[in-house]
Scaffold this motif. Structure first.
Motif, mmCIF file in Angstrom:
data_model
loop_
_atom_site.group_PDB
_atom_site.id
_atom_site.type_symbol
_atom_site.label_atom_id
_atom_site.label_comp_id
_atom_site.label_asym_id
_atom_site.label_seq_id
_atom_site.Cartn_x
_atom_site.Cartn_y
_atom_site.Cartn_z
ATOM 1 N N ILE A 253 138.630 31.089 84.124
ATOM 2 C CA ILE A 253 138.035 29.875 83.554
ATOM 3 C C ILE A 253 137.309 29.132 84.667
ATOM 4 O O ILE A 253 137.911 28.788 85.683
ATOM 5 C CB ILE A 253 139.091 28.943 82.930
ATOM 6 C CG1 ILE A 253 139.923 29.665 81.864
ATOM 7 C CG2 ILE A 253 138.411 27.707 82.332
ATOM 8 C CD1 ILE A 253 141.001 28.791 81.225
ATOM 9 N N GLU A 254 136.010 28.889 84.482
ATOM 10 C CA GLU A 254 135.214 28.053 85.385
ATOM 11 C C GLU A 254 134.891 26.760 84.649
ATOM 12 O O GLU A 254 134.281 26.790 83.582
ATOM 13 C CB GLU A 254 133.905 28.751 85.773
ATOM 14 C CG GLU A 254 134.054 29.963 86.674
ATOM 15 C CD GLU A 254 134.083 29.601 88.162
ATOM 16 O OE1 GLU A 254 134.076 28.392 88.491
ATOM 17 O OE2 GLU A 254 134.122 30.546 88.974
ATOM 18 N N MET A 255 135.285 25.626 85.242
ATOM 19 C CA MET A 255 135.044 24.325 84.610
ATOM 20 C C MET A 255 133.922 23.590 85.344
ATOM 21 O O MET A 255 133.926 23.536 86.582
ATOM 22 C CB MET A 255 136.319 23.478 84.666
ATOM 23 C CG MET A 255 137.508 24.169 84.007
ATOM 24 S SD MET A 255 139.008 23.178 84.131
ATOM 25 C CE MET A 255 139.371 23.356 85.882
ATOM 26 N N LYS A 256 133.018 23.025 84.604
ATOM 27 C CA LYS A 256 131.901 22.298 85.230
ATOM 28 C C LYS A 256 132.427 21.047 85.937
ATOM 29 O O LYS A 256 133.147 20.237 85.344
ATOM 30 C CB LYS A 256 130.884 21.918 84.159
ATOM 31 C CG LYS A 256 129.653 21.257 84.723
ATOM 32 C CD LYS A 256 128.478 21.370 83.762
ATOM 33 C CE LYS A 256 128.446 20.263 82.747
ATOM 34 N NZ LYS A 256 127.182 20.266 81.992
ATOM 35 N N ARG A 257 132.055 20.889 87.200
ATOM 36 C CA ARG A 257 132.633 19.792 87.995
ATOM 37 C C ARG A 257 132.237 18.413 87.482
ATOM 38 O O ARG A 257 132.990 17.450 87.646
ATOM 39 C CB ARG A 257 132.247 19.957 89.468
ATOM 40 C CG ARG A 257 132.936 21.172 90.061
ATOM 41 C CD ARG A 257 132.660 21.377 91.529
ATOM 42 N NE ARG A 257 133.281 22.640 91.940
ATOM 43 C CZ ARG A 257 132.946 23.321 93.025
ATOM 44 N NH1 ARG A 257 132.007 22.859 93.841
ATOM 45 N NH2 ARG A 257 133.556 24.450 93.321
ATOM 46 N N ALA A 258 131.077 18.300 86.847
ATOM 47 C CA ALA A 258 130.673 16.988 86.319
ATOM 48 C C ALA A 258 131.631 16.479 85.250
ATOM 49 O O ALA A 258 131.632 15.291 84.926
ATOM 50 C CB ALA A 258 129.262 17.060 85.747
ATOM 51 N N LEU A 259 132.483 17.364 84.709
ATOM 52 C CA LEU A 259 133.468 16.916 83.723
ATOM 53 C C LEU A 259 134.488 15.972 84.348
ATOM 54 O O LEU A 259 135.098 15.163 83.642
ATOM 55 C CB LEU A 259 134.230 18.113 83.134
ATOM 56 C CG LEU A 259 133.454 19.058 82.215
ATOM 57 C CD1 LEU A 259 134.315 20.268 81.881
ATOM 58 C CD2 LEU A 259 133.013 18.330 80.947
ATOM 59 N N TYR A 260 134.723 16.091 85.689
ATOM 60 C CA TYR A 260 135.837 15.328 86.267
ATOM 61 C C TYR A 260 135.578 14.724 87.626
ATOM 62 O O TYR A 260 136.416 13.981 88.138
ATOM 63 C CB TYR A 260 137.092 16.205 86.319
ATOM 64 C CG TYR A 260 137.079 17.317 87.369
ATOM 65 C CD1 TYR A 260 136.458 18.532 87.118
ATOM 66 C CD2 TYR A 260 137.716 17.141 88.593
ATOM 67 C CE1 TYR A 260 136.460 19.543 88.064
ATOM 68 C CE2 TYR A 260 137.720 18.154 89.539
ATOM 69 C CZ TYR A 260 137.086 19.355 89.268
ATOM 70 O OH TYR A 260 137.094 20.358 90.212
ATOM 71 N N MET A 261 134.448 15.052 88.251
ATOM 72 C CA MET A 261 134.238 14.555 89.614
ATOM 73 C C MET A 261 132.770 14.230 89.865
ATOM 74 O O MET A 261 131.884 14.735 89.181
ATOM 75 C CB MET A 261 134.725 15.587 90.636
ATOM 76 C CG MET A 261 133.896 16.866 90.661
ATOM 77 S SD MET A 261 134.497 18.095 91.875
ATOM 78 C CE MET A 261 133.919 17.360 93.426
ATOM 79 N N ASP A 262 132.580 13.373 90.887
ATOM 80 C CA ASP A 262 131.242 13.115 91.414
ATOM 81 C C ASP A 262 131.033 14.110 92.553
ATOM 82 O O ASP A 262 131.699 14.037 93.585
ATOM 83 C CB ASP A 262 131.175 11.669 91.923
ATOM 84 C CG ASP A 262 129.791 11.325 92.466
ATOM 85 O OD1 ASP A 262 129.170 12.191 93.129
ATOM 86 O OD2 ASP A 262 129.344 10.197 92.222
ATOM 87 N N GLU A 263 130.115 15.035 92.334
ATOM 88 C CA GLU A 263 129.962 16.123 93.304
ATOM 89 C C GLU A 263 129.308 15.670 94.611
ATOM 90 O O GLU A 263 129.479 16.314 95.638
ATOM 91 C CB GLU A 263 129.136 17.254 92.673
ATOM 92 C CG GLU A 263 129.902 17.930 91.550
ATOM 93 C CD GLU A 263 129.020 18.792 90.668
ATOM 94 O OE1 GLU A 263 128.937 19.998 90.926
ATOM 95 O OE2 GLU A 263 128.417 18.242 89.730
ATOM 96 N N ALA A 264 128.573 14.548 94.585
ATOM 97 C CA ALA A 264 127.927 14.080 95.813
ATOM 98 C C ALA A 264 128.932 13.422 96.755
ATOM 99 O O ALA A 264 128.824 13.536 97.975
ATOM 100 C CB ALA A 264 126.802 13.105 95.468
ATOM 101 N N THR A 265 129.924 12.735 96.171
ATOM 102 C CA THR A 265 130.871 11.992 97.005
ATOM 103 C C THR A 265 132.258 12.625 97.042
ATOM 104 O O THR A 265 133.131 12.167 97.780
ATOM 105 C CB THR A 265 131.023 10.548 96.486
ATOM 106 O OG1 THR A 265 131.457 10.596 95.109
ATOM 107 C CG2 THR A 265 129.685 9.814 96.541
ATOM 108 N N ILE A 266 132.473 13.670 96.262
ATOM 109 C CA ILE A 266 133.788 14.340 96.158
ATOM 110 C C ILE A 266 134.858 13.316 95.774
ATOM 111 O O ILE A 266 135.840 13.091 96.494
ATOM 112 C CB ILE A 266 134.189 15.090 97.457
ATOM 113 C CG1 ILE A 266 133.000 15.804 98.082
ATOM 114 C CG2 ILE A 266 135.350 16.037 97.190
ATOM 115 C CD1 ILE A 266 132.663 17.135 97.507
#
Ligand SMILES: [Zn+2]
Length: 294
Positions: A253-266
Motif C-alpha cells: 500500500i502506497e499512501m499519498k503524503r498530501a493526505l497527512y503531511m506537508d511535504e515541504a516542511t515535513i
C-alpha cells in the motif's frame, strides 16, 4: 545535522534494535510491515543535503499511522533505521559500484532502482540531486547490511513463517507513503499527479487478486481514489514473501503524503488523524477478512 538526527556518540547499535515488533494481543493471521519509516540516523551517516531534504526520503510516520494495528489483530513490524541509510526493500546486490571506495567482495547486479539512484544505498534526493558527497566505505556498508538489512529481513521472514505454520496461510500488508506528485526518480516521471492510494501486488503474483480487490474496495469506501499496480507494483519484499500458490499473500500500500503531511516542511496536517482512524478501521476489516479465510 541537528540533535534530532543523533551524533556519532549516540550512534545506535542496531542489530536487534534495527526494528520494533509488536505482536497483536488477539492475533489474526496477518502482519503489517513498514520498512521505510525509520528515523534513527546513525552517526556514520553524513548526507550532503539539508535535513528537510534528507527526511523527504522517509515514508514519514507511516509507523505512527499504523501504531494501533496490534489492537485490531495485526502484528506490526517497523524499521528503526532510515531507508536512506540502507533500504530493506532492495536486493543485496542492487548496488552502484560508482558509490564505493573500493571493490565489493561479491558480484553486483545493479537494477533499475539503482539507475534511478535509489538502490540498496540511496544516492539521490527526491528531485534527483546527489545525496552523498563522498564515496562510501565498503566495510561500513557491509556493517549496515549486517546490523540493519539482515535483522529486519530475518525477523520479517520468521514472523511470516510462524503465522503460516500455525494457520496454513498468512496475509501481509507492506505499507509505504509516496510523494504526491511524481519526480525524476519515480516511474511516472516529474509532475505526474497521483491517486490517494496505490495498491501493488506484482500484477497478481504476490497475493490473491480477491485480497487486493477487498482492500481496494475498503479504501474506496473511505472516499480515497485507488489504483492498482500503477505506478507502483511492489518491490523486493513482495517478491521474496508473496506467493499466493502457497497461501502467502503480500500486498503493498502506497499512501499519498498530501493526505497527512506537508511535504515541504515535513509536518503533520489536519489530515493526519482522519487517515490514522481510517487505517485502524481498514486493519480491523482486513483482520476479520483473514480470520474468515482460514
Ligand atoms: Zn516506502
Amino acid at each position: 545535522m541537528t540533535a534530532e538526527l543523533g551524533t556519532a556518540e549516540e550512534r545506535p547499535p542496531f542489530g536487534d534494535a534495527a526494528y520494533d515488533f509488536r505482536a497483536a494481543a488477539d492475533p489474526a493471521p496477518m502482519l503489517i510491515d513498514s520498512p521505510h519509516s525509520g528515523r534513527v540516523y546513525p552517526g556514520d551517516f553524513r548526507a550532503a543535503v539539508p535535513e528537510v531534504v534528507l527526511r523527504g526520503a522517509e515514508d514519514w510516520r507511516v509507523d505512527d499511522l499504523f501504531a494501533e494495528a496490534p489492537e485490531e489483530g495485526a502484528n506490526l513490524l517497523t524499521a528503526r533505521f532510515p531507508r536512506a541509510y540502507i533500504d530493506p526493500n532492495r536486493r543485496l546486490d542492487d548496488i552502484d559500484p560508482a558509490l564505493l571506495d573500493g571493490p565489493w567482495p561479491e558480484p553486483l547486479n545493479p537494477g533499475p532502482k539503482t539507475h534511478l539512484g535509489i538502490g540498496l544505498f540511496r544516492a539521490r534526493t527526491g528531485d534527483g540531486k546527489p545525496l552523498l558527497d563522498r564515496p562510501l566505505a565498503v566495510a561500513d556498508l557491509q556493517a549496515r547490511i549486517a546490523r540493519c538489512w539482515k535483522p529486519y529481513r530475518r525477523v520479517l521472514r520468521e514472523k511470516l513463517d510462524a503465522i503460516h505454520a500455525r494457520h496454513g496461510a498468512v496475509w501481509h500488508l507492506n505499507v509505504h507513503s509516496m510523494k504526491s506528485t511524481g519526480t525524476a526518480i519515480t516511474p511516472d516521471g516529474p509532475g505526474a499527479e497521483r491517486v490517494d492510494m496505490v495498491l501493488g501486488d506484482l500484477e497478481g503474483r504476490s497475493c490473491d487478486p480477491d485480497f487486493t480487490a477487498f482492500v481496494a474496495e475498503r479504501l474506496r469506501a473511505f472516499g480515497y481514489s485507488v489504483s492498482v499496480n500503477d505506478p507502483y507494483k511492489g518491490a523486493e519484499i513482495l517478491r521474496c514473501h508473496g506467493d499466493p500458490t502457497e497461501n502467502r499473500h503480500s500486498l503493498q500500500i502506497e499512501m499519498k503524503r498530501a493526505l497527512y503531511m506537508d511535504e515541504a516542511t515535513i509536518t503533520a496536517t489536519v489530515g493526519f488523524e482522519p487517515l490514522r482512524r481510517n487505517l485502524r478501521q481498514l486493519v480491523s476489516a482486513v483482520a476479520a477478512w483473514t480470520r474468515r479465510a482460514i
